[in-house]
Design a protein around this motif. Structure first.
Motif, PDB file in Angstrom:
ATOM      1  N   ALA A   1       0.842  -1.198   0.000  1.00 38.99           N
ATOM      2  CA  ALA A   1       0.000   0.000   0.000  1.00 38.99           C
ATOM      3  C   ALA A   1       0.875   1.245   0.000  1.00 38.99           C
ATOM      4  O   ALA A   1       1.773   1.384   0.837  1.00 38.99           O
ATOM      5  N   LYS A   2       0.618   2.135  -0.943  1.00 37.69           N
ATOM      6  CA  LYS A   2       1.361   3.393  -1.023  1.00 37.69           C
ATOM      7  C   LYS A   2       0.757   4.429  -0.071  1.00 37.69           C
ATOM      8  O   LYS A   2      -0.275   4.197   0.527  1.00 37.69           O
ATOM      9  N   GLY A   3       1.397   5.577   0.012  1.00 35.33           N
ATOM     10  CA  GLY A   3       0.878   6.657   0.852  1.00 35.33           C
ATOM     11  C   GLY A   3       1.670   6.843   2.128  1.00 35.33           C
ATOM     12  O   GLY A   3       2.564   6.057   2.458  1.00 35.33           O
ATOM     13  N   SER A   4       1.315   7.921   2.865  1.00 36.45           N
ATOM     14  CA  SER A   4       2.012   8.249   4.109  1.00 36.45           C
ATOM     15  C   SER A   4       1.043   8.890   5.087  1.00 36.45           C
ATOM     16  O   SER A   4      -0.084   9.248   4.726  1.00 36.45           O
ATOM     17  N   ILE A   5       1.477   9.052   6.306  1.00 39.30           N
ATOM     18  CA  ILE A   5       0.626   9.661   7.331  1.00 39.30           C
ATOM     19  C   ILE A   5       0.358  11.131   7.040  1.00 39.30           C
ATOM     20  O   ILE A   5      -0.735  11.635   7.271  1.00 39.30           O
ATOM     21  N   SER A   6       1.348  11.825   6.483  1.00 40.29           N
ATOM     22  CA  SER A   6       1.216  13.265   6.235  1.00 40.29           C
ATOM     23  C   SER A   6       0.600  13.588   4.881  1.00 40.29           C
ATOM     24  O   SER A   6       0.285  14.741   4.605  1.00 40.29           O
ATOM     25  N   GLY A   7       0.436  12.593   4.014  1.00 36.59           N
ATOM     26  CA  GLY A   7      -0.142  12.843   2.705  1.00 36.59           C
ATOM     27  C   GLY A   7       0.887  13.299   1.693  1.00 36.59           C
ATOM     28  O   GLY A   7       2.103  13.169   1.905  1.00 36.59           O
ATOM     29  N   VAL A   8       0.413  13.878   0.602  1.00 36.94           N
ATOM     30  CA  VAL A   8       1.292  14.314  -0.483  1.00 36.94           C
ATOM     31  C   VAL A   8       2.248  15.387   0.002  1.00 36.94           C
ATOM     32  O   VAL A   8       1.843  16.363   0.652  1.00 36.94           O
ATOM     33  N   SER A   9       3.527  15.216  -0.294  1.00 37.65           N
ATOM     34  CA  SER A   9       4.525  16.213   0.089  1.00 37.65           C
ATOM     35  C   SER A   9       4.543  17.353  -0.925  1.00 37.65           C
ATOM     36  O   SER A   9       4.348  17.137  -2.127  1.00 37.65           O
ATOM     37  N   THR A  10       4.730  18.570  -0.426  1.00 37.31           N
ATOM     38  CA  THR A  10       4.747  19.758  -1.280  1.00 37.31           C
ATOM     39  C   THR A  10       5.989  20.592  -1.001  1.00 37.31           C
ATOM     40  O   THR A  10       6.692  20.372  -0.007  1.00 37.31           O
ATOM     41  N   SER A  11       6.238  21.563  -1.880  1.00 34.80           N
ATOM     42  CA  SER A  11       7.438  22.396  -1.744  1.00 34.80           C
ATOM     43  C   SER A  11       7.267  23.523  -0.746  1.00 34.80           C
ATOM     44  O   SER A  11       8.248  24.118  -0.308  1.00 34.80           O
ATOM     45  N   SER A  12       6.026  23.846  -0.379  1.00 34.73           N
ATOM     46  CA  SER A  12       5.791  24.935   0.572  1.00 34.73           C
ATOM     47  C   SER A  12       4.574  24.639   1.432  1.00 34.73           C
ATOM     48  O   SER A  12       3.690  23.872   1.040  1.00 34.73           O
ATOM     49  N   SER A  13       4.529  25.269   2.602  1.00 29.54           N
ATOM     50  CA  SER A  13       3.399  25.070   3.513  1.00 29.54           C
ATOM     51  C   SER A  13       2.123  25.691   2.961  1.00 29.54           C
ATOM     52  O   SER A  13       1.026  25.196   3.215  1.00 29.54           O
ATOM     53  N   ILE A  14       2.268  26.777   2.198  1.00 27.73           N
ATOM     54  CA  ILE A  14       1.096  27.420   1.609  1.00 27.73           C
ATOM     55  C   ILE A  14       0.440  26.495   0.580  1.00 27.73           C
ATOM     56  O   ILE A  14      -0.788  26.354   0.530  1.00 27.73           O
ATOM     57  N   GLN A  15       1.254  25.854  -0.231  1.00 23.26           N
ATOM     58  CA  GLN A  15       0.721  24.914  -1.217  1.00 23.26           C
ATOM     59  C   GLN A  15       0.050  23.743  -0.521  1.00 23.26           C
ATOM     60  O   GLN A  15      -1.020  23.281  -0.944  1.00 23.26           O
ATOM     61  N   LYS A  16       0.664  23.262   0.558  1.00 23.49           N
ATOM     62  CA  LYS A  16       0.078  22.152   1.303  1.00 23.49           C
ATOM     63  C   LYS A  16      -1.262  22.557   1.901  1.00 23.49           C
ATOM     64  O   LYS A  16      -2.240  21.788   1.854  1.00 23.49           O
ATOM     65  N   LEU A  17      -1.341  23.753   2.446  1.00 25.68           N
ATOM     66  CA  LEU A  17      -2.593  24.247   3.022  1.00 25.68           C
ATOM     67  C   LEU A  17      -3.673  24.347   1.964  1.00 25.68           C
ATOM     68  O   LEU A  17      -4.842  23.998   2.205  1.00 25.68           O
TER      69      LEU A  17
END
Length: 331
Positions: free
Chosen positions: A212-228
């Motif tokens: 199973a793929k995936g992680s606890i934090s979800g998709v990783s992004t380059s910035s916190s704003i993009q993640k939000l």
């Protein structure tokens, strides 16, 4: 000050009471069918993407939270159907706006009605666009099957939007939800069918991958704003997947009595939300487990799966019919 149950306007109450002579034949299972038809829509197969943005913990918790909020809201709203007593009436409120008018006054009814119309307008746009994309995807799946996955299979969806919009206008004039129970039953079956399609293909891909793929934090992004931003979109998609409160009173108005409509509606809401939430969790989890950070916005329109192409085509033909039933309320 708005109207209260002790100060009903007499003409309004008389009109509501007179309407009680209309024969209603709905029961627990027809109400469940109406609700499932309203709930399980295009949002079902976008939940994998939403889960990917939130991660393995926050994603399922968000689905459960919105399900709980929807259930509480449906319980509260179902008590507003009869006036002044939620079980014995004698008046009936046949729509959400009428219930607000009776309970809180005309001014608040206008305000709430404004936001309801905006919500319905946005929902209609979403389904028109999604259905056009789905019909375009049928042609793309056939093209990829014939020409290969690297072929330039591009098609316009404008004509499909126009056709679907025209169909919505025609079907929105259908009167009396009580007379189209068969259509909701048929659409509910189709809803489960394409949910099983997405679930089955996701499970098959996980088995093929061997993990199973995936992680606890979800998709990783380059910035916190993009993640939000992505997390906010994910939460919005999950919230959009539980929209039936907008038509709850219209569904409740189809139910026969006794038993009191509010009792039947609460049972139907509980059953329908439990079933749909179960499917949502499975579709979201297996879709994310299958593709991880590469999970598409929709498992099939994003072509997470190319084959079997005939199954993709069957899914879209089913999904394009289901949203029409959302417009079939009391004209």
């Amino acid at each position: 000050m708005g109207k209260t149950s002790e100060t009903h306007d007499l003409p309004l109450l008389q009109a509501q009471t007179a309407d009680s002579s209309f024969k209603r034949t709905g029961n627990l299972w027809t109400a469940v069918a109406h609700i499932i038809t309203a709930v399980i829509g295009s949002g079902a197969l976008s939940l994998a993407w939403s889960t990917a943005q939130l991660g393995w913990i926050a994603g399922p918790l968000a689905v459960l939270s919105f399900a709980a909020i929807t259930l509480v809201s449906s319980f509260l709203l179902s008590n507003c159907y009869r006036t002044p007593d939620p079980e014995h009436g004698p008046g009936r409120n046949r729509s959400y706006i009428e219930a607000v008018d009776v309970s809180l006054g005309e001014k608040r009814a206008w305000i709430c009605g404004f936001f309801v119309q905006i919500s319905l307008y946005g929902t209609a746009i979403a389904y028109t666009v999604t259905s056009a994309i789905s019909m375009r995807a049928i042609k793309k799946s056939n093209c990829y099957h014939k020409e290969g996955h690297e072929a330039a299979c591009e098609y316009s969806d404008t004509s499909y939007m126009l056709m679907f919009g025209f169909a919505e206008i025609i079907l929105s004039q259908t009167r009396n939800l009580n007379n189209v129970e068969w259509l909701s039953v048929f659409a509910a079956i189709m809803s489960f069918t394409y949910s099983f399609i997405g679930l089955g293909l996701g499970l098959a891909t996980v088995i093929e991958n061997g993990y199973a793929k995936g992680s606890i934090s979800g998709v990783s992004t380059s910035s916190s704003i993009q993640k939000l931003s992505l997390v906010s979109q994910g939460l919005g998609d999950i919230a959009f997947a539980f929209p039936f409160v907008l038509v709850l009173i219209e569904v409740q108005d189809t139910l026969k009595s006794p038993p009191p409509e509010t009792h039947t509606m609460k049972k139907a809401s509980t059953i329908a939300i439990f079933v749909t939430t179960f499917f949502y969790l499975l579709c979201g989890s297996f879709g994310y487990a299958a593709f991880g950070d590469d999970t598409p916005g929709n498992l099939l329109t994003g072509f997470g799966f190319y084959e079997p192409y005939w199954l993709v085509e069957m899914y879209f033909k089913q999904k394009n019919i289901e949203p029409w039933t959302r417009n079939m309320g009391d004209a």
